[in-house]
Write an enzyme that holds these catalytic residues in place. Structure first.
Site, mmCIF file in Angstrom:
data_model
loop_
_atom_site.group_PDB
_atom_site.id
_atom_site.type_symbol
_atom_site.label_atom_id
_atom_site.label_comp_id
_atom_site.label_asym_id
_atom_site.label_seq_id
_atom_site.Cartn_x
_atom_site.Cartn_y
_atom_site.Cartn_z
ATOM 1 N N ALA A 1 0.763 -1.255 0.000
ATOM 2 C CA ALA A 1 0.000 0.000 0.000
ATOM 3 C C ALA A 1 0.792 1.303 0.000
ATOM 4 C CB ALA A 1 -0.957 -0.007 1.182
ATOM 5 N N PRO B 1 3.248 4.427 -0.815
ATOM 6 C CA PRO B 1 2.891 5.499 0.126
ATOM 7 C C PRO B 1 1.410 5.870 0.151
ATOM 8 C CG PRO B 1 3.793 6.452 -1.876
ATOM 9 C CD PRO B 1 3.847 4.957 -2.067
ATOM 10 N N ASP C 1 -0.537 -4.182 -5.951
ATOM 11 C CA ASP C 1 0.309 -3.257 -6.724
ATOM 12 C C ASP C 1 1.748 -3.582 -6.312
ATOM 13 O OD1 ASP C 1 0.797 -1.020 -8.415
ATOM 14 O OD2 ASP C 1 1.031 0.251 -6.644
ATOM 15 N N CYS D 1 4.813 -1.292 -12.256
ATOM 16 C CA CYS D 1 5.261 -0.183 -13.108
ATOM 17 C C CYS D 1 6.545 -0.609 -13.819
ATOM 18 C CB CYS D 1 5.447 1.097 -12.297
ATOM 19 S SG CYS D 1 6.662 0.962 -10.986
HETATM 20 C C1 LIG Z 1 4.801 -0.405 -5.992
HETATM 21 S S1 LIG Z 1 4.886 -0.040 -4.322
HETATM 22 C C2 LIG Z 1 3.214 0.263 -3.921
HETATM 23 C C3 LIG Z 1 2.734 1.636 -4.259
HETATM 24 C C4 LIG Z 1 1.356 1.916 -3.667
HETATM 25 N N1 LIG Z 1 0.394 0.900 -4.033
HETATM 26 C C5 LIG Z 1 0.849 3.272 -4.104
HETATM 27 O O1 LIG Z 1 0.103 3.339 -5.092
HETATM 28 O O2 LIG Z 1 1.213 4.265 -3.463
HETATM 29 C C6 LIG Z 1 5.110 -1.577 -3.572
HETATM 30 C C7 LIG Z 1 5.072 -1.523 -2.060
HETATM 31 O O3 LIG Z 1 5.048 -2.857 -1.569
HETATM 32 C C8 LIG Z 1 5.817 -2.897 -0.382
HETATM 33 N N2 LIG Z 1 6.166 -4.308 -0.171
HETATM 34 C C9 LIG Z 1 7.229 -5.005 -0.640
HETATM 35 N N3 LIG Z 1 7.187 -6.270 -0.215
HETATM 36 C C10 LIG Z 1 6.078 -6.385 0.546
HETATM 37 C C11 LIG Z 1 5.487 -7.444 1.292
HETATM 38 N N4 LIG Z 1 6.055 -8.647 1.296
HETATM 39 N N5 LIG Z 1 4.357 -7.199 1.965
HETATM 40 C C12 LIG Z 1 3.773 -5.982 1.941
HETATM 41 N N6 LIG Z 1 4.281 -4.924 1.273
HETATM 42 C C13 LIG Z 1 5.421 -5.134 0.577
HETATM 43 C C14 LIG Z 1 6.977 -1.980 -0.693
HETATM 44 O O4 LIG Z 1 7.613 -1.561 0.502
HETATM 45 C C15 LIG Z 1 6.286 -0.849 -1.428
HETATM 46 O O5 LIG Z 1 5.862 0.134 -0.535
#
Ligand SMILES: C[S@@+](CC[C@H](N)C(=O)[O-])C[C@H]1O[C@@H](n2cnc3c(N)ncnc32)[C@H](O)[C@@H]1O
Length: 299
Positions: free
Chosen positions: A127, A129, A198, A252
């Site tokens: 989720a 930022p 995402d 992305c």
């Molecule tokens: C592409 S970004 C998400 C952007 C967000 N959906 C937005 O629109 O602002 C992916 C996010 O997933 C988090 N992430 C990575 N591995 C994860 C995990 N195993 N469980 C939960 N979050 C995770 C990362 O820290 C990052 O904040």
């Protein structure tokens, strides 16, 4: 420009990375590759949406016009971009107090695809930022019940702060690994009407040749490592979806390993999941590289 970039990549190393990156794009895009390369040579304009939880579009757009911003509609509902401004939108009171939210146009697509409705229970598994969490809340007028998961501590607190500033309500925040949500919260199995994954990815869609440093973290091998995590997150997310519910998986990035191959793996391993639509967004003057797939869990 210094010979050694801040990352430790020399100019020469970045040039080699750029050439490898272009080679990779050629294997993915073939006849569209020139268009793709052209679009990533130049910086995209700043795109934003009006946060209707806090502001009326007409009023806030007027204030920004008066402050000297030339604003044009972007291609999606409630999306706008700034044309030729010397000033930064992030310095405005409207941005600081959460009346508008700066978000790439491509990044808005998965939430439109998810199509959140008031009253729905929605899981946002990656989720921070909070761009999409807040967009879901905005579209459903704070009437959906969102569970937002983020495992990175500092990003989790940034998410929390952003949601507060944007006036988002009805969100349960969980700081934990989304790939274990099925094991950690068995009471939420098949609970959600909609799930957004995402996923963390190689961010290739954010690379701009106008900023060679944007290539510094890029490494062809990262896609394979991340695809494993993406499959784990998607598998866990789908278990939380109720029969008849839909999920959106998005990245992305350009890599086939992180996009079509991840979704192909899911379709092969989860017989009760079907593909409604998948789309590879070809970058242009407004859109950056992006991929999303909409999945349905059979009832
Ligand atoms: C592409 S970004 C998400 C952007 C967000 N959906 C937005 O629109 O602002 C992916 C996010 O997933 C988090 N992430 C990575 N591995 C994860 C995990 N195993 N469980 C939960 N979050 C995770 C990362 O820290 C990052 O904040």
């Amino acid at each position: 420009m210094s010979k050694k970039q801040s990352s430790g990549n020399s100019e020469n190393e970045l040039q080699i990375k750029k050439e490898k990156f272009i080679e990779k794009l050629k294997t993915i895009y073939k006849e569209e590759v020139d268009e793709v390369i052209k679009s990533i040579e130049v910086e995209k304009p700043t795109v934003f949406r009006v946060n209707t939880l806090k502001a009326e579009p007409e009023k806030v757009l007027n204030k920004l016009n008066e402050a000297g911003f030339e604003i044009l509609p972007a291609l999606l509902n409630n999306s706008y971009y700034i044309k030729n401004s010397e000033k930064r939108l992030s310095d405005t009171p409207e941005f600081k107090n959460g009346e508008i939210y700066i978000q790439r146009l491509s990044s808005m697509l998965p939430v439109f695809e998810l199509d959140p409705k008031p009253g729905e229970k929605i899981l946002d598994l990656c989720a921070a930022p909070g761009s999409k969490t807040s967009q879901i809340a905005e579209i459903s007028n704070n009437q959906s019940k969102i569970t937002a998961v983020e495992n990175n501590r500092s990003r989790f607190f940034a998410l929390q702060k952003n949601l507060e500033n944007l006036g988002v309500k009805n969100v349960q925040l969980l700081m934990e690994d989304g790939s274990f949500i099925d094991r950690n919260h068995p009471q939420l199995l098949e609970y959600f009407d909609k799930v957004l994954i995402d996923a963390p990815c190689t961010n290739e869609g954010l690379i701009c040749f106008c900023n060679p440093n944007s290539l510094k973290m890029w490494n062809k091998k990262n896609a394979i490592r991340l695809a494993k995590l993406q499959k784990r997150l998607l598998s866990a997310g789908l278990k939380m979806l109720r029969p008849g519910g839909s999920a959106v998986y998005s990245t992305c990035t350009f890599s086939v390993e992180e996009n079509e191959e991840v979704v192909g793996w899911v379709l092969k391993n989860f017989p009760y999941i079907s593909l409604i639509e998948q789309k590879r967004v070809i970058p242009d003057h407004l859109y950056s590289g992006f991929y999303f797939a909409k999945l349905l869990k059979q009832s």
